[in-house]
Every structure is written in C-alpha cells, then in structure tokens.
Write a protein that holds these residues in place. Sequence first.
Motif, PDB file in Angstrom:
ATOM      1  N   LYS A 105      13.286  -4.836  24.984  1.00  0.00           N
ATOM      2  CA  LYS A 105      12.804  -4.789  23.604  1.00  0.00           C
ATOM      3  C   LYS A 105      13.897  -4.398  22.626  1.00  0.00           C
ATOM      4  CE  LYS A 105      10.298  -1.401  21.767  1.00  0.00           C
ATOM      5  NZ  LYS A 105       9.201  -0.453  21.473  1.00  0.00           N
ATOM      6  N   GLY A 106      13.913  -5.096  21.486  1.00  0.00           N
ATOM      7  CA  GLY A 106      14.762  -4.718  20.366  1.00  0.00           C
ATOM      8  C   GLY A 106      13.898  -4.587  19.125  1.00  0.00           C
ATOM      9  N   GLU A 107      14.499  -4.086  18.034  1.00  0.00           N
ATOM     10  CA  GLU A 107      13.710  -3.889  16.818  1.00  0.00           C
ATOM     11  C   GLU A 107      14.505  -4.274  15.566  1.00  0.00           C
ATOM     12  OE1 GLU A 107      11.497  -0.335  14.335  1.00  0.00           O
ATOM     13  OE2 GLU A 107      11.715  -0.100  16.495  1.00  0.00           O
ATOM     14  N   PRO A 108      14.591  -5.581  15.277  1.00  0.00           N
ATOM     15  CA  PRO A 108      15.201  -5.987  14.011  1.00  0.00           C
ATOM     16  C   PRO A 108      14.201  -5.882  12.862  1.00  0.00           C
ATOM     17  CG  PRO A 108      14.556  -7.915  15.253  1.00  0.00           C
ATOM     18  CD  PRO A 108      14.191  -6.711  16.104  1.00  0.00           C
ATOM     19  N   ASP A 109      14.690  -6.007  11.658  1.00  0.00           N
ATOM     20  CA  ASP A 109      13.844  -5.939  10.460  1.00  0.00           C
ATOM     21  C   ASP A 109      13.034  -7.233  10.344  1.00  0.00           C
ATOM     22  OD1 ASP A 109      12.766  -5.905   7.922  1.00  0.00           O
ATOM     23  OD2 ASP A 109      14.475  -4.869   7.047  1.00  0.00           O
ATOM     24  N   ALA A 110      11.703  -7.103  10.345  1.00  0.00           N
ATOM     25  CA  ALA A 110      10.853  -8.305  10.320  1.00  0.00           C
ATOM     26  C   ALA A 110      10.529  -8.783   8.917  1.00  0.00           C
ATOM     27  CB  ALA A 110       9.555  -8.032  11.074  1.00  0.00           C
ATOM     28  N   SER A 111      10.803  -7.970   7.904  1.00  0.00           N
ATOM     29  CA  SER A 111      10.425  -8.370   6.546  1.00  0.00           C
ATOM     30  C   SER A 111      11.506  -9.181   5.850  1.00  0.00           C
ATOM     31  CB  SER A 111      10.110  -7.126   5.711  1.00  0.00           C
ATOM     32  OG  SER A 111      11.275  -6.324   5.556  1.00  0.00           O
ATOM     33  N   SER A 112      12.731  -9.133   6.398  1.00  0.00           N
ATOM     34  CA  SER A 112      13.843  -9.819   5.741  1.00  0.00           C
ATOM     35  C   SER A 112      14.032 -11.247   6.245  1.00  0.00           C
ATOM     36  CB  SER A 112      15.137  -9.023   5.938  1.00  0.00           C
ATOM     37  OG  SER A 112      15.029  -7.759   5.319  1.00  0.00           O
ATOM     38  N   PHE A 113      13.243 -11.651   7.211  1.00  0.00           N
ATOM     39  CA  PHE A 113      13.248 -13.029   7.690  1.00  0.00           C
ATOM     40  C   PHE A 113      12.029 -13.751   7.124  1.00  0.00           C
ATOM     41  CE2 PHE A 113      15.690 -10.867  11.040  1.00  0.00           C
ATOM     42  CZ  PHE A 113      16.802 -11.702  11.108  1.00  0.00           C
ATOM     43  N   PRO A 114      12.060 -15.082   7.055  1.00  0.00           N
ATOM     44  CA  PRO A 114      10.876 -15.817   6.584  1.00  0.00           C
ATOM     45  C   PRO A 114       9.657 -15.468   7.420  1.00  0.00           C
ATOM     46  CG  PRO A 114      12.770 -17.286   6.760  1.00  0.00           C
ATOM     47  CD  PRO A 114      13.191 -15.988   7.378  1.00  0.00           C
ATOM     48  N   ASN A 115       8.576 -15.064   6.754  1.00  0.00           N
ATOM     49  CA  ASN A 115       7.372 -14.691   7.505  1.00  0.00           C
ATOM     50  C   ASN A 115       6.093 -15.229   6.890  1.00  0.00           C
ATOM     51  OD1 ASN A 115       6.230 -12.553   5.591  1.00  0.00           O
ATOM     52  ND2 ASN A 115       8.280 -11.709   5.976  1.00  0.00           N
ATOM     53  N   GLY A 116       6.205 -15.924   5.740  1.00  0.00           N
ATOM     54  CA  GLY A 116       5.033 -16.550   5.153  1.00  0.00           C
ATOM     55  C   GLY A 116       3.945 -15.583   4.754  1.00  0.00           C
ATOM     56  N   GLY A 117       4.336 -14.376   4.376  1.00  0.00           N
ATOM     57  CA  GLY A 117       3.350 -13.401   3.919  1.00  0.00           C
ATOM     58  C   GLY A 117       2.742 -12.557   5.015  1.00  0.00           C
ATOM     59  N   ILE A 118       3.155 -12.756   6.269  1.00  0.00           N
ATOM     60  CA  ILE A 118       2.605 -11.949   7.363  1.00  0.00           C
ATOM     61  C   ILE A 118       3.030 -10.491   7.221  1.00  0.00           C
ATOM     62  CG2 ILE A 118       2.841 -11.505   9.851  1.00  0.00           C
ATOM     63  CD1 ILE A 118       2.725 -14.479  10.323  1.00  0.00           C
ATOM     64  N   ARG A 119       4.262 -10.263   6.746  1.00  0.00           N
ATOM     65  CA  ARG A 119       4.780  -8.918   6.589  1.00  0.00           C
ATOM     66  C   ARG A 119       5.158  -8.679   5.134  1.00  0.00           C
ATOM     67  NH1 ARG A 119       3.542  -5.463   9.666  1.00  0.00           N
ATOM     68  NH2 ARG A 119       5.490  -4.361  10.009  1.00  0.00           N
ATOM     69  N   ALA A 120       4.738  -7.547   4.588  1.00  0.00           N
ATOM     70  CA  ALA A 120       5.164  -7.152   3.250  1.00  0.00           C
ATOM     71  C   ALA A 120       6.590  -6.613   3.327  1.00  0.00           C
ATOM     72  CB  ALA A 120       4.230  -6.083   2.694  1.00  0.00           C
ATOM     73  N   THR A 121       7.268  -6.594   2.186  1.00  0.00           N
ATOM     74  CA  THR A 121       8.651  -6.149   2.158  1.00  0.00           C
ATOM     75  C   THR A 121       8.803  -4.732   2.697  1.00  0.00           C
ATOM     76  OG1 THR A 121       9.058  -7.562   0.254  1.00  0.00           O
ATOM     77  CG2 THR A 121      10.665  -5.833   0.675  1.00  0.00           C
ATOM     78  N   PHE A 122       7.822  -3.880   2.425  1.00  0.00           N
ATOM     79  CA  PHE A 122       7.932  -2.487   2.862  1.00  0.00           C
ATOM     80  C   PHE A 122       7.503  -2.295   4.316  1.00  0.00           C
ATOM     81  CE2 PHE A 122       3.694  -2.984   1.081  1.00  0.00           C
ATOM     82  CZ  PHE A 122       2.883  -2.382   2.037  1.00  0.00           C
ATOM     83  N   GLU A 123       6.982  -3.374   4.948  1.00  0.00           N
ATOM     84  CA  GLU A 123       6.575  -3.310   6.351  1.00  0.00           C
ATOM     85  C   GLU A 123       7.653  -3.984   7.192  1.00  0.00           C
ATOM     86  OE1 GLU A 123       1.720  -3.413   5.945  1.00  0.00           O
ATOM     87  OE2 GLU A 123       2.820  -5.311   5.881  1.00  0.00           O
TER      88      GLU A 123
END
Length: 704
Positions: A105-123
């Motif tokens: 497991k790794g943990e990159p930032d999920a909000s800075s990649f294209p997500n189509g609204g699945i993740r808010a910027t602060f999430e």
Amino acid sequence: MAEKFSLTELFGSKVFNDSTMKERLPKKVYAELKKTIENGEDLNPEIADVVANAMKDWAIENGATHYTHWFQPMTGITAEKHDSFINPTKDGGILMEFSGKELIKGEPDASSFPNGGIRATFEARGYTAWDCTSPAFLREDAAGVTLCIPTAFCSYTGEALDKKTPLLRSMEAISKEATRVLHLFGHDEVKNVSTSVGPEQEYFLVDKDKYLKREDLIFTGRTLFGAMPPKGQELDDHYFGSIKERIASFMKELNIELWKLGVTAKTQHNEVAPAQHELAPIYATANIAVDHNQLVMETMKKVAKRHDLECLLHEKPFAGVNGSGKHNNWSMVTNTGKNLLEPGKTPHENAQFLLILSAIIKAVDVHSDLLRLSAANPGNDHRLGANEAPPAIISIFLGEQLEDIVNQIIATGSATTSKQGGKLDIGVHTLPNLQKDATDRNRTSPFAFTGNKFEFRMVASSMSVAGANTVLNTIVADVLSEIADELEKATDFNAAVQELIKKTLTDHQRVIFNGNGYSDEWVVEAEKRGLPNIKSMVEAVPALTTDKAIKVFGKHNVLSKVELESREEIHYEAYAKAINIEARTMIEMVNKKYIPAIIKFTSNLAASINAVKAAVPTADVSVQADLLTKASELLVAAKTAVVKLEEITDKAAAIESPEEQAKAYRNTVFSAMAELRAPIDALELIVDKEVWPVPTYGDLLFEV
C-alpha cells in the motif's frame, strides 16, 4: 564496431520476473504468490514481507536507492512518488528496509488527480495497491535506479481513480464468463481465460532544435499552423523504406531499453508519413500489455532526447499528413494455452469458435458507442474518418471465409463448407509457391478479424490502451454471461448452441462489413443499417452514462454508476482543457511571432517598392505591389481571426458546466481555430523563409 551483447541475458534483466522470484523466494512463498498471479486467488498478506525483502535486496544489488508505486491515473499517463529504502538507526546510521506494508500500500494525494468530483480538494487521501500480476521493474535515469512497483489507484472511499483497476476487474469478468461457457463444452481443465493484447505503436520523430522553436509542438503536441511542403507522402516512398542512420540509432537504443524491461519489442519500420515510424510488440496478457505500452511511450520520449530528437505521440501532429494510431490486437486465451479465436482448418465445424465469434459480434454491435468512446480523445477527432484511419462508424470485418460461413448459418441454420486459401503461384520458377491465407486483410475496418484475433484499429496513439480493453473485456463478458445462462438450462446442448449462433448472427449481422470503410457509400449504407456515426469525442462521451452502460459495467463489477459519472466529467474537462490550451497557444503565436514577422516582411516589401521607384521612376513594381497587397490582406484576416478566437475562447472558459463547456469548445472554439489557421498557412507560402518565425513542415518532416 557494433556493440556486442547477449540478448537472452539482457532481456528482462531489469524485471523482478518469474525466474527471479523463483530464484529468490522460498518455495512456499513463491507457490503462494503464483496462485494469486495465475489463478486469481486472494493475495496472502503473510507473504508480503518476504516478497518485499527479496524485491528490495534484488533492487539494491542492481543499484536502486528508491522505490515508487507506479500507477496510471485518469490523466492517461503514469504517476509516481519516490521513497528511499533508508531508515535511520539510533547510532546515527541507516538501515535499508522495505516492508510488506510498504509493498502492498501507498498513499498519494487523491484530490490532485482527475477524479470527476469523487474527491473534494480538501479530501486528499487515496491509496495505491500492489498489482502482483504485473512484475516490478527497475528504471535507470538521471535520478539513479528506482524500483517501480505497478499498482492500482483508488480513493479513500474505494472508487477507482485509475485505468488499471477497471481493466483488472474486466479481466476477471471475462475470465469468469468465458470459463462458464467452456465448461459447458466439456473443457473442465480450463480454470481461467485471459485476454491477450498486442498494441502496435505509431509515432513521429523530429529534430529537437526545430521542435523547440515551435510552441505549438511544445504545448499541444501538434502543429497548429503549417502549410504542406511540395512533397508529402504521395510517392509512398517512406513506408517500409530504408531506415535513416539517425533513426536506426534511436531504434537500436530503444529496443535495448525495452528489452531490459521485459517488453517484447518485435517489429520496427518506417510508417506512411515522412518522419513517422512504428513499433510492435509480441502479445502479452492485457494487464501487462497495457503496462508495457505505457513504458514504450515513456521510453520513446526519453531515448529520443538522447539522440537530439523529439518523439511526437499526438494523433495528428501535421495537418494533411498521415496521423498516428495504435492498433489493439485482442484475443482470448485459456490457461491451458488454447486461443479461443483460432478458427481451425474447418471453422464451419468449430461450434465453440462460432459461438464465441457470434458473442463478439453481438457485443460490438450492441455496445459500439462504448467502443467508439474508448478510442476518443481530442487528437483522434482529427484522424478518425480520414483516408488514413478507420471511419468513426464501428463495423466488423470478418473476411471472405468467415463471412461465407456466417451467410450459410443465417440462411440455413448451419454451415457445411469453409473457403480455403490455397496456394499462390507468383509466376517465377525460382520463387516458391506461397500458402495463401483464407482471407485478405482490410485496413479500412475499425474492428477486423485477422486470422486468430481481432484488431481494434481506432485507438489513439497517445492513449493508454487500458480503456479500449476494459470495454472489450466487459461487453464480451456480458454476452458470454447471457450465453452461459441460456445454455446451462438447455436440454439439448448441441441444438441450443446451433440455434443460438444462428439467432445471434441474424440479429447482429448489420455490423459486419467487408468493404471499403473509407468510401462515402459506406457512410450512407451504415446509416441505413442504423449504425451510429459518432464524429467527435464530445459526441462520444454520453455513452458512458446511458442506462445500458451503467447496467453492463455494474453487472460485472467493472465500474459503478458513480465511477462512470466521474469519468464522464473527466472526459469533458479533458477535452475542454486540451482545446483551450491549443486556442491560447494559437493566440500567443500569432500575436508574438507571426504578426511581427509578417509586418517585417510587408515593411521590407514597401521599402523595396519605394527604393525601386526612387531609383527608376518608370520601373514596373507590380509584382512587389501585388505581393504586398496579398500579404496585407491576409495579415488583416489573421488579426481579425485572432481577435475573434480570443473572445470566443474567453466565453467558453467562463462556462461552469463541464458538458456545456466541452460542447462550446467543440462547436465554436474549434471552428474559430480553423479560421485563424487559414490566413497564416497562406502567408507561409509567400513570406520569405528567412523572415518566417518557425520551422516549416518541410523542415520538420524531411530534415531529421
């Protein structure tokens, strides 16, 4: 003197492949890991530490200092975050460590990649998960040696944010449903079915110095301006022609780099257009083939720079010149090594093959909109439908042999003969007679049967092939599921198979077309048949969220409704951003390069006219005057067009709805860009080369 090396020793030397694992892992751990890789069993977390330690030792022995979870977000390219193996000790030293937890497991930032609204910027939280079915590899560059671990990428709430996760899900789906069907035919030895993929990669190589003088190539990957040179590709002298020394040197190094990474680079040649080339690998399991194709594109870019070249992967780098695609060769293979798309010598007697063939035909017909979308990006809008690529209409080429069998089945319910290829007598005694294939090939078909596989020819050259194969796997799995459901209830299996084949082929024969896909007549005929003609990416995107799409992807757990809706938004945003960048680049180039250059040219012309008239008042300066008038008129047209483009682009950029914004860029900005290009390209043909501010098509295509 040519560099000597052992290819057998070189190949896969930078890959933590099966032979390396077998050598370095305890037998029990190796056996556990192989169960997961080959049989799709759940990964045993207890073996992760052992695998991680062996992987770390191997990487360090090969010079690695860092590792990264290598993943494929919705940008279409790969992403990575590097961590070193070092861990501090109490005495101020370090230990080189890599745990099973870090592997898994790794943990990159999920909000800075294209997500189509699945993740808010602060999430921000997202996870990468080790894909043990695709082997880890070492990459060496200016940063040193890095252990790259292929991973899937998902959000904190579990939605797929990448290309790999849906692909892996689709592979499980088609394996499950194809295995069900094969068991009904008595093949209980089959435990799983994988899809095999061989993506051919087309690309352009241009001189790096010339590339750096073209902002359009730098920012967009294609030329936004450019007049055709006196010679293009009309002599057909580049296709399969002798490879230039500089290009051959690039290809040699490219092959070596790819072979080290276990990529089976097999074929290389000049393509149709000047400066265009192709690389084709040997087939691999879909997941590995997708990873390898990403490595091919990355390595092409990297190696090209070493040779003072730039690799262009855009679908249409040069207007009026052959564009680049990526032919996705797809087939289905059992764990016992049987290719399910191999028709055999008498395909009319091969009920299993004909049933699977009919399933694929139905899948392509019912879900042609999804297939079209899987090949859609802004660059491919310039290519599909031209006389160089398949049309935007999805159809299937089967060839004479299979078409004849299909016609027999539709007419009578069964087929009694198969056309054979025979021998080809070339007419020269010293040349051997050749065994002919039963069917010719059709390069105008977007989805063509080519002996024992289907070649999906529409995929864009810069795209990941993950999307196309995810769709193919899912839609075929869905039809195979329907077939298995029906046949499992049948009292007379053989009769039910024959009836199902006939019904499926009869109901979906409209999608079969063996003729010229480039012809205007086919467009008319396709419309009569009710086949969709989806001409642009923006028109293709809605296919993602139809009830039909939501049902088929949901049924097989490939993509949820939320994941599909997010991808719809990502596609619209990607299109708008791409066209916005192109429009802004055009505006900047015209204002800062072309208009100043043209003003200089017209000023020189005016000065020349005045100087000649002063020296010889009776001299005829009509040629200079006509040229000055024409250049001045085109300059005015260019200025008018650039002002219009700027206004229209600003309006489109202000639209908040991703769908409406994408439509605005397609319907208004795209056409305004063409209006601006026209006068600039006309000026290129009359302005002095010394004054013209950028390298021309002739410079880029022929001076490599």
